[in-house]
Write an enzyme that holds these catalytic residues in place. Structure first.
Site, PDB file in Angstrom:
ATOM      1  N   ARG A 119      65.631  41.355  35.981  1.00  0.00           N
ATOM      2  CA  ARG A 119      64.590  41.546  35.032  1.00  0.00           C
ATOM      3  C   ARG A 119      63.906  40.174  34.852  1.00  0.00           C
ATOM      4  O   ARG A 119      63.334  39.930  33.575  1.00  0.00           O
ATOM      5  CB  ARG A 119      65.304  41.765  33.804  1.00  0.00           C
ATOM      6  CG  ARG A 119      66.062  43.323  33.625  1.00  0.00           C
ATOM      7  CD  ARG A 119      66.269  43.730  32.348  1.00  0.00           C
ATOM      8  NE  ARG A 119      66.891  45.050  32.409  1.00  0.00           N
ATOM      9  CZ  ARG A 119      68.304  45.012  32.951  1.00  0.00           C
ATOM     10  NH1 ARG A 119      69.159  44.113  33.058  1.00  0.00           N
ATOM     11  NH2 ARG A 119      68.898  46.220  32.934  1.00  0.00           N
ATOM     12  N   LYS A 141      49.705  37.447  38.248  1.00  0.00           N
ATOM     13  CA  LYS A 141      49.438  38.777  38.884  1.00  0.00           C
ATOM     14  C   LYS A 141      50.494  38.988  40.028  1.00  0.00           C
ATOM     15  O   LYS A 141      49.912  38.109  41.121  1.00  0.00           O
ATOM     16  CB  LYS A 141      48.113  39.319  38.925  1.00  0.00           C
ATOM     17  CG  LYS A 141      47.448  39.785  37.618  1.00  0.00           C
ATOM     18  CD  LYS A 141      46.102  40.560  37.690  1.00  0.00           C
ATOM     19  CE  LYS A 141      45.489  40.895  38.723  1.00  0.00           C
ATOM     20  NZ  LYS A 141      44.278  41.481  38.700  1.00  0.00           N
ATOM     21  N   GLU A 183      35.497  33.220  47.283  1.00  0.00           N
ATOM     22  CA  GLU A 183      36.087  33.141  45.969  1.00  0.00           C
ATOM     23  C   GLU A 183      35.763  32.065  45.103  1.00  0.00           C
ATOM     24  O   GLU A 183      35.617  31.928  43.887  1.00  0.00           O
ATOM     25  CB  GLU A 183      37.663  33.166  45.845  1.00  0.00           C
ATOM     26  CG  GLU A 183      38.353  34.870  46.529  1.00  0.00           C
ATOM     27  CD  GLU A 183      38.228  35.929  45.557  1.00  0.00           C
ATOM     28  OE1 GLU A 183      37.523  35.746  44.382  1.00  0.00           O
ATOM     29  OE2 GLU A 183      38.574  37.043  45.795  1.00  0.00           O
ATOM     30  N   LYS A 225      39.630  29.089  37.065  1.00  0.00           N
ATOM     31  CA  LYS A 225      40.582  30.226  36.839  1.00  0.00           C
ATOM     32  C   LYS A 225      41.637  30.135  35.720  1.00  0.00           C
ATOM     33  O   LYS A 225      41.807  31.071  34.736  1.00  0.00           O
ATOM     34  CB  LYS A 225      41.254  30.854  37.914  1.00  0.00           C
ATOM     35  CG  LYS A 225      42.192  31.904  38.009  1.00  0.00           C
ATOM     36  CD  LYS A 225      42.295  32.866  39.340  1.00  0.00           C
ATOM     37  CE  LYS A 225      43.193  33.827  38.624  1.00  0.00           C
ATOM     38  NZ  LYS A 225      43.684  35.002  39.708  1.00  0.00           N
ATOM     39  N   GLU A 235      44.686  40.301  31.173  1.00  0.00           N
ATOM     40  CA  GLU A 235      43.757  41.092  31.640  1.00  0.00           C
ATOM     41  C   GLU A 235      42.964  42.000  30.695  1.00  0.00           C
ATOM     42  O   GLU A 235      42.964  43.338  31.144  1.00  0.00           O
ATOM     43  CB  GLU A 235      43.869  41.532  32.970  1.00  0.00           C
ATOM     44  CG  GLU A 235      42.663  41.980  33.868  1.00  0.00           C
ATOM     45  CD  GLU A 235      42.971  42.106  35.326  1.00  0.00           C
ATOM     46  OE1 GLU A 235      43.853  42.903  35.418  1.00  0.00           O
ATOM     47  OE2 GLU A 235      42.301  41.629  36.193  1.00  0.00           O
ATOM     48  N   ARG A 239      39.196  38.316  31.020  1.00  0.00           N
ATOM     49  CA  ARG A 239      39.845  38.178  32.307  1.00  0.00           C
ATOM     50  C   ARG A 239      38.892  38.932  33.271  1.00  0.00           C
ATOM     51  O   ARG A 239      38.993  38.794  34.604  1.00  0.00           O
ATOM     52  CB  ARG A 239      41.028  38.289  32.558  1.00  0.00           C
ATOM     53  CG  ARG A 239      41.735  37.904  33.967  1.00  0.00           C
ATOM     54  CD  ARG A 239      43.149  37.540  33.667  1.00  0.00           C
ATOM     55  NE  ARG A 239      43.959  37.415  35.052  1.00  0.00           N
ATOM     56  CZ  ARG A 239      45.063  37.162  35.358  1.00  0.00           C
ATOM     57  NH1 ARG A 239      46.170  37.040  34.220  1.00  0.00           N
ATOM     58  NH2 ARG A 239      45.694  37.034  36.402  1.00  0.00           N
ATOM     59  N   ASN A 243      36.585  39.667  38.399  1.00  0.00           N
ATOM     60  CA  ASN A 243      36.078  40.748  39.208  1.00  0.00           C
ATOM     61  C   ASN A 243      34.492  40.702  39.721  1.00  0.00           C
ATOM     62  O   ASN A 243      34.474  41.495  40.283  1.00  0.00           O
ATOM     63  CB  ASN A 243      36.471  42.157  38.624  1.00  0.00           C
ATOM     64  CG  ASN A 243      37.933  42.475  38.588  1.00  0.00           C
ATOM     65  OD1 ASN A 243      38.443  42.537  39.433  1.00  0.00           O
ATOM     66  ND2 ASN A 243      38.458  42.225  37.308  1.00  0.00           N
ATOM     67  N   HIS A 246      33.660  41.954  42.945  1.00  0.00           N
ATOM     68  CA  HIS A 246      34.905  42.831  43.421  1.00  0.00           C
ATOM     69  C   HIS A 246      34.508  44.353  43.376  1.00  0.00           C
ATOM     70  O   HIS A 246      35.231  45.032  43.991  1.00  0.00           O
ATOM     71  CB  HIS A 246      36.077  42.535  42.668  1.00  0.00           C
ATOM     72  CG  HIS A 246      36.638  41.197  43.330  1.00  0.00           C
ATOM     73  ND1 HIS A 246      36.087  39.907  43.191  1.00  0.00           N
ATOM     74  CD2 HIS A 246      37.903  40.919  43.831  1.00  0.00           C
ATOM     75  CE1 HIS A 246      36.842  39.095  43.558  1.00  0.00           C
ATOM     76  NE2 HIS A 246      38.074  39.447  43.865  1.00  0.00           N
ATOM     77  N   HIS A 250      35.541  45.644  46.870  1.00  0.00           N
ATOM     78  CA  HIS A 250      36.789  46.735  46.822  1.00  0.00           C
ATOM     79  C   HIS A 250      36.503  47.995  47.768  1.00  0.00           C
ATOM     80  O   HIS A 250      36.996  48.377  48.549  1.00  0.00           O
ATOM     81  CB  HIS A 250      37.568  47.129  45.410  1.00  0.00           C
ATOM     82  CG  HIS A 250      38.260  45.838  45.168  1.00  0.00           C
ATOM     83  ND1 HIS A 250      38.279  45.649  43.563  1.00  0.00           N
ATOM     84  CD2 HIS A 250      38.949  44.946  45.642  1.00  0.00           C
ATOM     85  CE1 HIS A 250      39.115  44.536  43.456  1.00  0.00           C
ATOM     86  NE2 HIS A 250      39.611  44.227  44.588  1.00  0.00           N
ATOM     87  N   HIS A 263      39.150  40.027  52.698  1.00  0.00           N
ATOM     88  CA  HIS A 263      39.123  40.085  51.154  1.00  0.00           C
ATOM     89  C   HIS A 263      37.878  39.420  50.745  1.00  0.00           C
ATOM     90  O   HIS A 263      36.878  39.753  50.110  1.00  0.00           O
ATOM     91  CB  HIS A 263      40.186  39.835  50.352  1.00  0.00           C
ATOM     92  CG  HIS A 263      40.011  39.809  48.993  1.00  0.00           C
ATOM     93  ND1 HIS A 263      39.827  41.285  48.240  1.00  0.00           N
ATOM     94  CD2 HIS A 263      39.948  38.861  47.809  1.00  0.00           C
ATOM     95  CE1 HIS A 263      39.479  41.236  47.051  1.00  0.00           C
ATOM     96  NE2 HIS A 263      39.658  39.687  46.654  1.00  0.00           N
TER      97      HIS A 263
END
Ligand SMILES: NC(=O)c1ccc[n+]([C@@H]2O[C@H](COP(=O)([O-])OP(=O)(O)OC[C@H]3O[C@@H](n4cnc5c(N)ncnc54)[C@H](O)[C@@H]3O)[C@@H](O)[C@H]2O)c1
Ligand SMILES: [Zn+2]
Length: 365
Positions: A119, A141, A183, A225, A235, A239, A243, A246, A250, A263
């Site tokens: 956990r 993340k 980025e 960031k 998020e 936040r 993106n 993106h 994506h 990416h």
């Protein structure tokens, strides 16, 4: 050494940036106390940097090194099983520590393993690609891919420390370096006109980018960031601005089955697309659109996109997992250093953006 705090109350941590820091890992992590430590490391990275890392890892008290194969396809349940096996073998307990050593793939995987083991055990990350340094290592993340959906299985689990040693980048292929640079450019458009100006002065294709410039860009992007993550750890709305580029990015990646672009390259195209939509809506001056598109182009060549079916891209955009109730929010720049999020971007606007992107391809050839 530069220290960038990520202020998250009880989960506060520091991002340290400096050449040679990997050798100082035991000292940097001393505040965490002597821990039973398992390293999860990229096989390729260990090949080129393993020798130099042996001594610091030994001093750190590492009991086991779990070597994982390189590549996005290994960010999988199967590799995760292997990591759990290593944890068990090393008798990693609640008070242990996981150290991730590698690019974003290893960071996401090791971070998720740490988040779910008993956990949640503490973890630290030593990113070794530019993309991982400026993006994936900060913010907590973590996750793995489902065979049919990227990043679908994950958690939020903040690291206890992020140690960035730009010296790792000496062995990184140029294309991977550029991938991270897109980025950084995204961060500049989000919130730092000075960084944007510096990137415009970087050498074409980043060939011979000077170390102090690179290090400065890394630290600035991390700070941007970190500030966004501090305001919105899980998020929510704020936040989401990360993106930028993106939404279309994506879609390009998905339509080409993650094989054509890195990416960052897809995000580079997406930045041009989002800026075009902003310009088309009268939110962004023509000169600013040109500035952003030229900055993207300066970073280097990207695989083409003009041969892709717009309908397939539109379809992929509408499936973006960030979209709710069929509406996909777009992050649109309004100037260098500021963006808005709009929920009503229509397919014809996206088609015009795709045409503008294809037009830049012709410009470059
Ligand atoms: N968690 C987040 O917030 C977040 C954000 C952005 C991206 N990501 C994830 O990050 C991943 C992409 O990360 P990436 O671009 O670092 O890819 P990667 O981890 O696959 O690394 C790219 C390649 O570089 C190699 N490599 C790593 N360090 C090296 C070095 N110092 N010298 C030579 N080669 C080296 C790797 O072995 C790999 O082949 C994706 O899975 C993406 O989903 C996560
Ligand atoms: Zn990204």
């Amino acid at each position: 050494m530069l220290e960038i705090p990520v202020e998250l109350g009880a989960r506060r941590y520091v991002v340290s940036v400096g050449r040679g820091l990997a050798r100082l890992l035991p000292d940097l992590l001393a505040p965490l106390g002597k821990r039973h430590t398992v390293v999860v490391a990229s096989r390729l990275l260990l090949k080129s940097h393993g020798k130099a890392l042996a001594r610091p890892l030994e001093r750190l008290g590492v009991v086991h090194t779990c070597v994982v194969p390189d590549g996005e396809r290994f960010k999988s349940r199967r590799t995760l099983e292997g990591v759990y096996d290593a944890f068990l073998k090393a008798r990693l307990g609640r008070d242990g520590l996981v150290l991730a050593l590698g690019g974003g793939v290893v960071g996401d995987l090791a971070g998720f393993a740490a988040a779910s083991w008993m956990r949640g055990v503490d973890w630290v990350v030593v990113p070794t690609t530019l993309l991982a340094m400026v993006d994936s290592s900060i913010g907590g993340k973590v996750g793995i891919n489902h065979a049919r959906a990227k990043n679908m299985i994950g958690a939020f689990h903040q690291p206890r420390a992020v140690v960035i040693d730009p010296a790792f980048l000496a062995t990184l292929p140029m294309r991977e370096l550029r991938s991270g640079a897109y980025e950084i450019l995204k961060c500049a458009v989000l919130g730092d006109a000075a960084l944007f100006a510096r990137l415009l002065r970087a050498p074409l294709g980043l060939e011979g980018w000077e170390r102090p410039e690179l290090d400065n860009a890394i630290a600035t992007a991390c700070r941007i960031k970190a500030e966004i993550v501090e305001k919105d750890e899980h998020e929510g709305q704020l936040r989401y601005v990360l993106n930028l580029g993106h939404t279309i990015g994506h879609a390009l990646e998905a339509v080409t089955r993650y094989r054509r672009y890195t990416h960052g390259e897809a995000v580079g195209w997406g930045l041009i697309g989002a800026s075009w939509i902003a310009h088309d809506r009268g939110l962004l001056a023509a000169s600013e659109y040109d500035g952003i598109a030229s900055a993207v182009d300066r970073l280097g060549p990207r695989p083409r996109m003009s041969d892709l079916e717009p309908i397939a891209l539109l379809e992929a955009i509408s499936h973006d997992k960030k979209g709710r109730a069929g509406r996909v929010p777009f992050v649109l720049p309004t100037a260098i250093g500021s963006v808005v999020v709009q929920h009503d971007v229509k397919p014809p606007e996206i088609r015009r953006a795709l045409r503008a992107m294809a037009g830049r391809e012709a410009l470059r050839d």
